[in-house]
Enzyme design. Structure first.
Site, short mmCIF file in Angstrom:
data_model
loop_
_atom_site.label_atom_id
_atom_site.label_comp_id
_atom_site.label_asym_id
_atom_site.label_seq_id
_atom_site.Cartn_x
_atom_site.Cartn_y
_atom_site.Cartn_z
CG HIS A 185 -3.55 4.44 5.64
ND1 HIS A 185 -2.52 3.55 5.52
CD2 HIS A 185 -4.62 3.86 5.06
CE1 HIS A 185 -2.94 2.48 4.87
NE2 HIS A 185 -4.21 2.64 4.58
CG HIS A 220 5.62 7.22 6.97
ND1 HIS A 220 4.51 6.69 6.37
CD2 HIS A 220 5.15 8.14 7.86
CE1 HIS A 220 3.42 7.25 6.87
NE2 HIS A 220 3.79 8.14 7.78
CE LYS A 253 11.29 -5.11 3.26
NZ LYS A 253 11.21 -4.32 4.47
CG MET A 255 11.74 0.90 -3.04
SD MET A 255 11.74 0.16 -1.38
CE MET A 255 11.41 1.56 -0.35
N GLY A 256 7.28 -0.06 -3.20
CA GLY A 256 5.90 0.00 -3.65
C GLY A 256 5.17 -1.32 -3.45
CG PHE A 257 5.54 -4.64 -4.69
CD1 PHE A 257 4.47 -5.34 -5.20
CD2 PHE A 257 6.29 -3.83 -5.52
CE1 PHE A 257 4.15 -5.25 -6.55
CE2 PHE A 257 5.98 -3.73 -6.87
CZ PHE A 257 4.93 -4.44 -7.39
CG HIS A 259 0.28 -1.72 3.89
ND1 HIS A 259 -0.34 -1.68 5.12
CD2 HIS A 259 0.34 -0.44 3.45
CE1 HIS A 259 -0.64 -0.42 5.41
NE2 HIS A 259 -0.23 0.34 4.41
NE ARG A 268 -3.74 3.02 0.54
CZ ARG A 268 -2.77 3.35 1.38
NH1 ARG A 268 -2.75 4.55 1.91
NH2 ARG A 268 -1.82 2.49 1.69
CG ASP A 310 3.51 4.78 -1.63
OD1 ASP A 310 2.97 5.90 -1.74
OD2 ASP A 310 3.83 4.27 -0.55
NE ARG A 335 -2.44 10.30 5.22
CZ ARG A 335 -1.77 9.15 5.26
NH1 ARG A 335 -0.93 8.91 6.26
NH2 ARG A 335 -1.94 8.23 4.32
N1 COA Z 1 10.03 -6.36 -1.47
C1 COA Z 1 10.58 -7.55 -1.22
N2 COA Z 1 10.32 -8.26 -0.12
C2 COA Z 1 9.45 -7.73 0.76
C3 COA Z 1 8.84 -6.50 0.54
C4 COA Z 1 9.14 -5.79 -0.63
N3 COA Z 1 8.60 -4.60 -0.89
N4 COA Z 1 8.02 -6.21 1.58
C5 COA Z 1 8.12 -7.23 2.42
N5 COA Z 1 8.99 -8.16 1.91
C6 COA Z 1 9.38 -9.39 2.54
C7 COA Z 1 10.31 -9.11 3.69
O1 COA Z 1 11.66 -9.05 3.29
C8 COA Z 1 10.01 -10.27 4.61
O2 COA Z 1 10.68 -11.39 4.14
P1 COA Z 1 11.36 -12.41 5.20
O3 COA Z 1 10.20 -12.97 5.98
O4 COA Z 1 12.04 -13.40 4.32
O5 COA Z 1 12.28 -11.60 6.03
C9 COA Z 1 8.53 -10.48 4.41
O6 COA Z 1 8.24 -9.99 3.09
C10 COA Z 1 7.69 -9.75 5.43
O7 COA Z 1 8.07 -8.40 5.36
P2 COA Z 1 8.07 -7.35 6.55
O8 COA Z 1 9.13 -6.34 6.34
O9 COA Z 1 8.00 -8.09 7.84
O10 COA Z 1 6.71 -6.67 6.32
P3 COA Z 1 6.24 -5.50 7.18
O11 COA Z 1 4.80 -5.72 7.27
O12 COA Z 1 6.98 -5.34 8.45
O13 COA Z 1 6.69 -4.22 6.32
C11 COA Z 1 6.67 -2.60 4.64
C12 COA Z 1 5.84 -3.55 5.52
C13 COA Z 1 5.70 -1.69 3.91
C14 COA Z 1 7.61 -1.73 5.50
C15 COA Z 1 7.48 -3.43 3.66
O14 COA Z 1 6.61 -4.24 2.89
C16 COA Z 1 8.35 -2.57 2.75
O15 COA Z 1 9.43 -2.15 3.14
N6 COA Z 1 7.88 -2.27 1.51
C17 COA Z 1 8.62 -1.44 0.59
C18 COA Z 1 8.48 0.03 0.93
C19 COA Z 1 7.10 0.55 0.63
O16 COA Z 1 6.55 0.31 -0.44
N7 COA Z 1 6.56 1.35 1.59
C20 COA Z 1 5.26 1.96 1.43
C21 COA Z 1 4.26 1.33 2.33
S1 COA Z 1 2.65 1.97 2.01
#
Ligand code: COA
Length: 374
Positions: A185, A220, A253, A255-257, A259, A268, A310, A335
């Protein structure tokens, strides 16, 4: 060189070149060396994809036969490594076990020169499933597994060692798909860690140990485990919907949502979701899969947030009887291919990665003798 004001956390910055992967660009959004992830997941074995990433092209029939045999022949672990694994407690974090196993292997079978790098990568790929399951089965069940199984694939070997029986064809296929989806990735945090280490001309095991450490962090790797822990709390889709709405209201947050790079979908997700549905049908599930679908619907309806790779991995692994604490280590089993390929690519550049920092500390000031410091 002029000082630029880099985006915080390097987000959106191009930090180097790669021939390995594109994320969120053309086509369906994810390509390994030009091949679309959908085609790879549908037609390839994980070992074919490993070969593609590590050696540059898809193998022909003869090359694949030889590669599979080579990997199968390298599954056994050194006795000294087994002894170390037996000393690690069942309560150890499995990612610590992976990091330690990689490090011990690096002591016992150190990379002597970069000319060995493909052999070292293949050995790690072949040995890591044994490292994980040897520790897990010994520490949890008191069983000393023999990592040198005759299984045709890495995914089948892993499930065989974990459960003590050979997996059925559906489970073996899902493992191929899952390992392919997680294989590579681009410049994610763990890969970038490996590349920074590689840029110092360090050895492969050090680069991979660092990458495992980066992947261990909950921001991560680990989202599939966190998604499982969340889904398990709910007994039906309505309860899940209420809980998700509450989480969103509290700005927690789910989890699993979401990106960092994909904006409208994670390519994926649809792939692993389809396999998760098949597994749910196989085990006669009427709870976990419908709950997962409802959570996905609510997240899209309320926030336009999509499930990432995820999310449906959590029910898929669960339906195959994989303990939740092993979800993130499976990511490592996959990975390792992308990491090693990036290390090799980085080594070609011969330049150390060394960015600059914007200084925010005190201005220059005179030395204060210790007796005058108050
Ligand atoms: N659940 C609820 N809200 C979410 C969210 C989630 N999983 N992911 C993003 N948001 C919200 C944020 O709170 C933010 O809201 P705000 O603008 O009101 O503050 C907005 O959506 C933008 O989120 P941001 O954190 O800036 O997105 P990012 O691109 O920086 O972060 C992740 C991406 C993956 C870190 C983030 O989506 C996340 O933490 N997801 C959950 C963990 C996860 O599944 N990780 C695996 C990645 S493959």
């Amino acid at each position: 060189m002029a000082e630029n004001s880099a985006a915080p956390n390097l987000r959106g910055m191009v930090a180097g070149e790669t021939k390995l992967c594109t994320v969120g660009k053309e086509g369906t959004g994810l390509h390994y060396r030009g091949y679309d992830i959908h085609e790879l997941a549908e037609h390839a074995t994980f070992e074919e994809v490993a070969y593609l990433l590590l050696y540059g092209e898809l193998p022909n029939r003869g090359q694949l036969r030889e590669y599979n045999a080579r990997l199968r022949g390298q599954r056994q672990l050194p006795q000294a490594l087994k002894e170390v694994l037996e000393r690690l407690p069942s309560a150890a974090h499995p990612m610590d076990v992976m990091r330690t196993g990689c490090s011990v292997l690096g002591v016992l079978e150190a990379e002597q020169s970069f000319a060995q790098q493909h052999a070292v990568a293949d050995r790690l790929l072949a040995a890591l499933p044994g490292i994980l399951t040897y520790w897990y089965r010994y520490s949890h069940d008191g069983v000393r597994v023999d990592p040198a199984t005759e299984d045709d694939s890495i995914g089948a070997q892993f499930l065989h060692l974990l459960h003590g029986t050979r997996p059925n064809p559906l489970h073996e296929k899902v493992m191929h798909v899952s390992l392919i989806l997680y294989a590579e990735h681009e410049f994610n945090a763990s890969t970038f860690t490996a590349r920074v280490c590689a840029s110092t001309q360090s050895d492969m095991h050090s680069c991979i140990g660092g990458a495992i450490g980066s992947l261990r962090g909950p921001l991560h790797g680990g989202a599939n485990e966190a998604a499982m822990a969340m889904l398990e709390q709910w007994s039906d889709p309505d309860e899940a919907e209420r809980a998700v709405l509450q989480k969103l209201e509290c700005k927690n947050k789910v989890m699993g949502f979401g990106h960092a790079i994909y904006r409208t979908q994670d390519p994926r997700n649809a792939i692993i979701k389809a396999w998760s549905r098949k597994l749910a049908a196989e085990v006669g599930d009427r709870s976990l899969y419908p709950i997962s679908e409802r959570v996905e619907e609510v997240m899209w309806r309320e926030k336009r947030l999509f499930a990432n790779a995820d999310f449906y991995h959590a029910p898929a692994y669960h339906f195959m009887g994989i303990p939740t604490k092993l979800f993130t280590p499976i990511f490592v089993l996959s990975r390792i291919t992308g990491w090693c390929a990036h290390v090799m690519e980085q080594r070609e550049s011969r330049h150390i990665i060394r960015p600059s920092a914007k200084y925010t500390g005190p201005q220059p000031r005179p030395w204060v003798p210790i007796q005058d410091r108050g």
